[in-house]
Scaffold this active site. Structure first.
Site, PDB file in Angstrom:
ATOM      1  N   HIS A  18      29.977  51.847  32.280  1.00  0.00           N
ATOM      2  CA  HIS A  18      31.002  52.270  31.320  1.00  0.00           C
ATOM      3  C   HIS A  18      30.748  53.667  30.760  1.00  0.00           C
ATOM      4  CE1 HIS A  18      34.146  51.269  28.212  1.00  0.00           C
ATOM      5  NE2 HIS A  18      34.570  50.514  29.224  1.00  0.00           N
ATOM      6  N   HIS A  69      41.286  50.029  39.348  1.00  0.00           N
ATOM      7  CA  HIS A  69      40.929  49.674  37.980  1.00  0.00           C
ATOM      8  C   HIS A  69      42.148  49.061  37.300  1.00  0.00           C
ATOM      9  CE1 HIS A  69      40.255  50.932  33.646  1.00  0.00           C
ATOM     10  NE2 HIS A  69      39.080  50.403  33.915  1.00  0.00           N
TER      11      HIS A  69
END
Length: 382
Positions: free
Chosen positions: A185, A285
């Site tokens: 992340h 994504h």
């Protein structure tokens, strides 16, 4: 056929829906949104309306080029996300007008179903063993978890040990055959990524995502050389021009364009094809809503290098509403034994419950991602 109106609704938990109407009664839906900046993207869509009203919605490529090249400034998350939602809605209109699913317009399907994965563990990962067992019991063959909470640019090795222990817990819970994807992340800076990437190798990750921030992708070759598992990135890259250097530098094994951030299906298909020329896999994504997911699946169904699809049903961000809540019929996006079947209805293949959208838009949202700080008071990457 002419575009007559663009209508947007901010709906919980953190999404923006767009409806494009035409003079022939055919409408299309899309999701133009940046998580935490929905109002900004909404304003950008409204500005683009000046270019769109009166145009033939079927001329998708020409409209895309008009929106992208028509302004002196281009690219970036806001402009490309606004274009993305518009582009999704235009493909939805064209498919409905012709009575075929979007993947038929893009060359036809190369597969009959798409492998899916889900999320476990939350923002600060915890209780991953139990949650891993639960999602495997539901039929998933893969899941993703955050690798760490916040990390300092140079942190203690104890923090590395904690991250490795969580992955070990998940692996022990599900055995060797289930795919475990680990999302850094962008929380892991280069000095710590050097250690953590290598210590994860014994657990055979399906992939590690965003091992460093997008600003530091140039560091990936030195960090990942010799690793025995794939590296993925791309959710914060917005055009094929952003993806080109990481492909040329052999930085990644999996690209992850977000179809609500990278200019929609029109641009995502070009990114997927570009990746295919480098023998790089595609895994779009998608922590967003039903329209982003449907558009992502159409890309998967036409892309030979697509291998797995993210989706956000039940994700920890979905407070108040979930992915399927806004659909008249949720069955097209139903996941069975870890797969979603080929979408067969016209357009994007999902029907939005407009009355419910309007009802939930009355509540609206102002979702913001958490603002984290380190123990010393400095800002941490979320």
């Amino acid at each position: 056929m002419k575009i007559t109106a663009l209508k947007t609704w901010l709906v919980p938990p953190r999404w923006l829906f767009l409806k494009i109407e035409t003079d022939e009664g055919v409408s299309g839906w899309g999701e133009p949104v940046v998580e935490g900046r929905a109002h900004t993207v909404q304003a950008c869509v409204e500005e683009f309306a000046d270019t769109l009203i009166g145009r033939d919605p079927r001329r998708i490529e020409d409209i895309w080029q008009s929106l992208y090249r028509g302004g002196f400034y281009r690219g970036g998350p806001i402009l490309m996300s606004a274009i993305a939602g518009i582009d999704q809605a235009l493909w939805d209109i064209k498919g409905k007008a012709l009575g075929v699913p979007v993947h038929e317009l893009l060359g036809g399907a190369v597969r009959e179903k798409m492998r899916m994965y889900c999320w476990i563990g939350g923002d600060r990962p915890h209780d991953v063993g139990r949650q891993a067992k639960e999602v495997v019991a539901k039929g998933f063959t893969a899941f993703k978890m955050n690798g760490t909470p916040e990390l300092q640019i140079v942190d203690s090795h104890a923090r590395v040990d904690e991250a490795v222990a969580r992955v070990a817990e998940a692996r022990e819970a599900v055995g060797p055959e289930v795919g475990i994807a680990i999302d850094f992340h962008g929380r892991v800076h280069r000095p710590m990524a050097k250690a953590l990437l290598r210590e994860l190798e014994p657990f055979h990750p399906l992939f590690v995502e965003e091992p460093v921030l997008p600003e530091h992708l140039h560091a990936l070759p030195s960090l990942t050389a010799g690793l025995g598992y794939p590296i993925a990135t791309g959710e914060r890259l917005f055009t094929r021009y952003d993806f080109r250097p990481i492909l040329e530098d052999r930085c990644v094994d999996i690209v992850q364009p977000d179809i609500s951030h990278c200019g929609g299906l029109t641009e995502a298909r070009k990114i997927a094809t570009l990746a295919e020329t480098f023998d790089v896999a595609l895994a779009p994504h998608c922590p967003l809503g039903p329209l982003t997911l449907a558009a992502s699946l159409h890309l998967d169904f036409i892309s030979h290098n697509a291998f797995i699809q993210e989706q956000s049903m039940g994700i920890h961000y979905n407070q108040g509403n979930d992915v399927l809540d806004y659909l008249v019929d949720p069955s097209p996006l139903t996941i069975t034994d870890g797969y979603t079947p080929l979408l067969t209805k016209p357009g994007l293949g999902v029907e939005i419950n407009e009355d419910y959208v309007i009802e939930r838009a009355a509540e609206c949202h102002r979702w913001r991602n958490p603002l984290w700080r380190h123990e010393d008071g400095s800002i941490a990457e979320w």
